[in-house]
Design a protein around this motif. Structure first.
Motif, PDB file in Angstrom:
ATOM      1  N   GLN A 108      50.448  77.846-123.199  1.00  0.00           N
ATOM      2  CA  GLN A 108      50.681  76.551-123.822  1.00  0.00           C
ATOM      3  C   GLN A 108      50.445  76.589-125.328  1.00  0.00           C
ATOM      4  OE1 GLN A 108      48.352  73.834-121.453  1.00  0.00           O
ATOM      5  NE2 GLN A 108      49.847  73.883-119.799  1.00  0.00           N
ATOM      6  N   ALA A 109      50.938  77.647-125.936  1.00  0.00           N
ATOM      7  CA  ALA A 109      50.848  77.814-127.387  1.00  0.00           C
ATOM      8  C   ALA A 109      52.220  77.517-127.988  1.00  0.00           C
ATOM      9  CB  ALA A 109      50.380  79.226-127.732  1.00  0.00           C
ATOM     10  N   GLY A 110      52.711  76.312-127.708  1.00  0.00           N
ATOM     11  CA  GLY A 110      54.035  75.917-128.153  1.00  0.00           C
ATOM     12  C   GLY A 110      54.234  75.978-129.652  1.00  0.00           C
ATOM     13  N   TYR A 111      53.159  75.856-130.401  1.00  0.00           N
ATOM     14  CA  TYR A 111      53.265  75.923-131.861  1.00  0.00           C
ATOM     15  C   TYR A 111      53.776  77.284-132.326  1.00  0.00           C
ATOM     16  CZ  TYR A 111      48.952  78.628-131.741  1.00  0.00           C
ATOM     17  OH  TYR A 111      48.012  79.599-131.486  1.00  0.00           O
ATOM     18  N   ARG A 112      53.661  78.330-131.489  1.00  0.00           N
ATOM     19  CA  ARG A 112      54.122  79.672-131.839  1.00  0.00           C
ATOM     20  C   ARG A 112      55.616  79.854-131.580  1.00  0.00           C
ATOM     21  NH1 ARG A 112      52.333  82.272-135.085  1.00  0.00           N
ATOM     22  NH2 ARG A 112      53.187  84.134-134.200  1.00  0.00           N
ATOM     23  N   LEU A 113      56.182  79.022-130.703  1.00  0.00           N
ATOM     24  CA  LEU A 113      57.555  79.240-130.261  1.00  0.00           C
ATOM     25  C   LEU A 113      58.590  79.253-131.388  1.00  0.00           C
ATOM     26  CD1 LEU A 113      57.541  77.227-126.919  1.00  0.00           C
ATOM     27  CD2 LEU A 113      57.341  79.706-127.229  1.00  0.00           C
ATOM     28  N   PRO A 114      58.596  78.305-132.332  1.00  0.00           N
ATOM     29  CA  PRO A 114      59.634  78.341-133.378  1.00  0.00           C
ATOM     30  C   PRO A 114      59.616  79.639-134.193  1.00  0.00           C
ATOM     31  CG  PRO A 114      58.589  76.194-133.334  1.00  0.00           C
ATOM     32  CD  PRO A 114      57.782  77.082-132.417  1.00  0.00           C
ATOM     33  N   GLU A 115      58.420  80.091-134.587  1.00  0.00           N
ATOM     34  CA  GLU A 115      58.363  81.327-135.375  1.00  0.00           C
ATOM     35  C   GLU A 115      58.822  82.520-134.554  1.00  0.00           C
ATOM     36  OE1 GLU A 115      55.319  84.288-137.793  1.00  0.00           O
ATOM     37  OE2 GLU A 115      54.501  82.492-136.866  1.00  0.00           O
ATOM     38  N   LEU A 116      58.382  82.593-133.300  1.00  0.00           N
ATOM     39  CA  LEU A 116      58.777  83.718-132.448  1.00  0.00           C
ATOM     40  C   LEU A 116      60.279  83.709-132.187  1.00  0.00           C
ATOM     41  CD1 LEU A 116      55.797  83.630-129.926  1.00  0.00           C
ATOM     42  CD2 LEU A 116      56.204  85.359-131.715  1.00  0.00           C
ATOM     43  N   GLN A 117      60.848  82.543-131.965  1.00  0.00           N
ATOM     44  CA  GLN A 117      62.298  82.454-131.743  1.00  0.00           C
ATOM     45  C   GLN A 117      63.070  82.815-133.013  1.00  0.00           C
ATOM     46  OE1 GLN A 117      62.273  78.486-130.140  1.00  0.00           O
ATOM     47  NE2 GLN A 117      62.300  79.233-128.033  1.00  0.00           N
ATOM     48  N   ALA A 118      62.555  82.403-134.161  1.00  0.00           N
ATOM     49  CA  ALA A 118      63.198  82.764-135.427  1.00  0.00           C
ATOM     50  C   ALA A 118      63.137  84.277-135.648  1.00  0.00           C
ATOM     51  CB  ALA A 118      62.538  82.021-136.589  1.00  0.00           C
ATOM     52  N   MET A 119      62.001  84.878-135.306  1.00  0.00           N
ATOM     53  CA  MET A 119      61.883  86.329-135.435  1.00  0.00           C
ATOM     54  C   MET A 119      62.864  87.032-134.495  1.00  0.00           C
ATOM     55  SD  MET A 119      57.766  86.925-135.751  1.00  0.00           S
ATOM     56  CE  MET A 119      57.908  88.702-136.032  1.00  0.00           C
ATOM     57  N   ARG A 120      63.011  86.497-133.289  1.00  0.00           N
ATOM     58  CA  ARG A 120      63.939  87.084-132.322  1.00  0.00           C
ATOM     59  C   ARG A 120      65.358  87.028-132.867  1.00  0.00           C
ATOM     60  NH1 ARG A 120      66.918  86.709-127.691  1.00  0.00           N
ATOM     61  NH2 ARG A 120      66.298  88.163-126.047  1.00  0.00           N
ATOM     62  N   ALA A 121      65.733  85.908-133.456  1.00  0.00           N
ATOM     63  CA  ALA A 121      67.067  85.780-134.049  1.00  0.00           C
ATOM     64  C   ALA A 121      67.243  86.778-135.190  1.00  0.00           C
ATOM     65  CB  ALA A 121      67.282  84.351-134.544  1.00  0.00           C
ATOM     66  N   GLN A 122      66.209  86.973-135.984  1.00  0.00           N
ATOM     67  CA  GLN A 122      66.260  87.936-137.081  1.00  0.00           C
ATOM     68  C   GLN A 122      66.492  89.348-136.550  1.00  0.00           C
ATOM     69  OE1 GLN A 122      62.650  88.088-139.374  1.00  0.00           O
ATOM     70  NE2 GLN A 122      63.509  89.438-140.917  1.00  0.00           N
ATOM     71  N   VAL A 123      65.801  89.698-135.473  1.00  0.00           N
ATOM     72  CA  VAL A 123      65.983  91.026-134.876  1.00  0.00           C
ATOM     73  C   VAL A 123      67.406  91.168-134.348  1.00  0.00           C
ATOM     74  CG1 VAL A 123      65.259  92.585-133.020  1.00  0.00           C
ATOM     75  CG2 VAL A 123      63.545  91.324-134.325  1.00  0.00           C
ATOM     76  N   LEU A 124      67.893  90.149-133.668  1.00  0.00           N
ATOM     77  CA  LEU A 124      69.250  90.217-133.119  1.00  0.00           C
ATOM     78  C   LEU A 124      70.305  90.354-134.213  1.00  0.00           C
ATOM     79  CD1 LEU A 124      68.914  87.633-130.234  1.00  0.00           C
ATOM     80  CD2 LEU A 124      69.337  90.092-130.004  1.00  0.00           C
ATOM     81  N   ARG A 125      70.094  89.696-135.343  1.00  0.00           N
ATOM     82  CA  ARG A 125      71.034  89.839-136.464  1.00  0.00           C
ATOM     83  C   ARG A 125      71.011  91.259-137.010  1.00  0.00           C
ATOM     84  NH1 ARG A 125      69.073  84.752-137.785  1.00  0.00           N
ATOM     85  NH2 ARG A 125      67.633  85.634-139.299  1.00  0.00           N
ATOM     86  N   ALA A 126      69.832  91.875-137.019  1.00  0.00           N
ATOM     87  CA  ALA A 126      69.690  93.211-137.595  1.00  0.00           C
ATOM     88  C   ALA A 126      70.058  94.328-136.623  1.00  0.00           C
ATOM     89  CB  ALA A 126      68.249  93.416-138.066  1.00  0.00           C
ATOM     90  N   ALA A 127      70.002  94.045-135.326  1.00  0.00           N
ATOM     91  CA  ALA A 127      70.167  95.084-134.310  1.00  0.00           C
ATOM     92  C   ALA A 127      71.631  95.445-134.091  1.00  0.00           C
ATOM     93  CB  ALA A 127      69.564  94.615-132.991  1.00  0.00           C
ATOM     94  N   PRO A 128      71.873  96.738-133.868  1.00  0.00           N
ATOM     95  CA  PRO A 128      73.214  97.112-133.428  1.00  0.00           C
ATOM     96  C   PRO A 128      73.444  96.564-132.021  1.00  0.00           C
ATOM     97  CG  PRO A 128      71.735  99.010-133.393  1.00  0.00           C
ATOM     98  CD  PRO A 128      70.983  97.860-134.000  1.00  0.00           C
TER      99      PRO A 128
END
Length: 142
Positions: A108-128
């Motif tokens: 229940q650490a919902g405050y972490r979700l936006p940053e983690l999701q943004a990081m995931r999107a960043q990885v997906l943009r960078a990943a082959p």
């Protein structure tokens, strides 16, 4: 906490001496959580400078956080994912972020979700394409 601020600013150079000072005090007074934080930050500094050897102390800090203070584990995993991304380890970074997202939801650490999701999107943009999660659909998250 100033070292963490430097992490968010992407400044490993100024963070390094702060990590060393934190570790010295934490070791002197046997402060387990702060020893873990110091090692985590030192590892992050190393990876941001291109040293893959920094992954080991980060991974150790993640494992220690599960014992010392489980509530910070998603945060520590975000350091690992950022380090993996910096080193071009896209598939590992995605797996790390998926774990962090699951733990944040579970704890229940919902405050972490936006940053983690943004990081995931960043990885997906960078990943082959081959490093992306099978069945990935943009906007679906983990």
């Amino acid at each position: 906490m100033a070292a963490v601020a430097h992490r968010h600013l992407g400044q490993p150079g100024p963070a390094r001496p702060l990590c060393e000072a934190l570790l010295a005090v934490a070791q002197r007074y046997d402060l387990a959580l702060w020893q873990t934080v110091g090692a985590l930050l030192q590892g992050w500094c190393r990876t941001q400078e291109g040293d893959a050897g920094g992954l080991q102390p980060i991974a150790q800090a993640v494992a220690a956080s599960a014992v010392v203070q489980p509530s910070v584990q998603p945060t520590f995993l975000s350091f690992l994912a950022e380090a993996q991304l910096r080193l071009g380890l896209h598939a590992q970074a995605l797996a790390t972020l998926d774990e962090a997202l699951a733990l944040a939801r579970e704890r229940q650490a919902g405050y972490r979700l936006p940053e983690l999701q943004a990081m995931r999107a960043q990885v997906l943009r960078a990943a082959p394409a081959e490093a992306r999660t099978p069945g990935f659909r943009p906007g679906c998250g983990a």
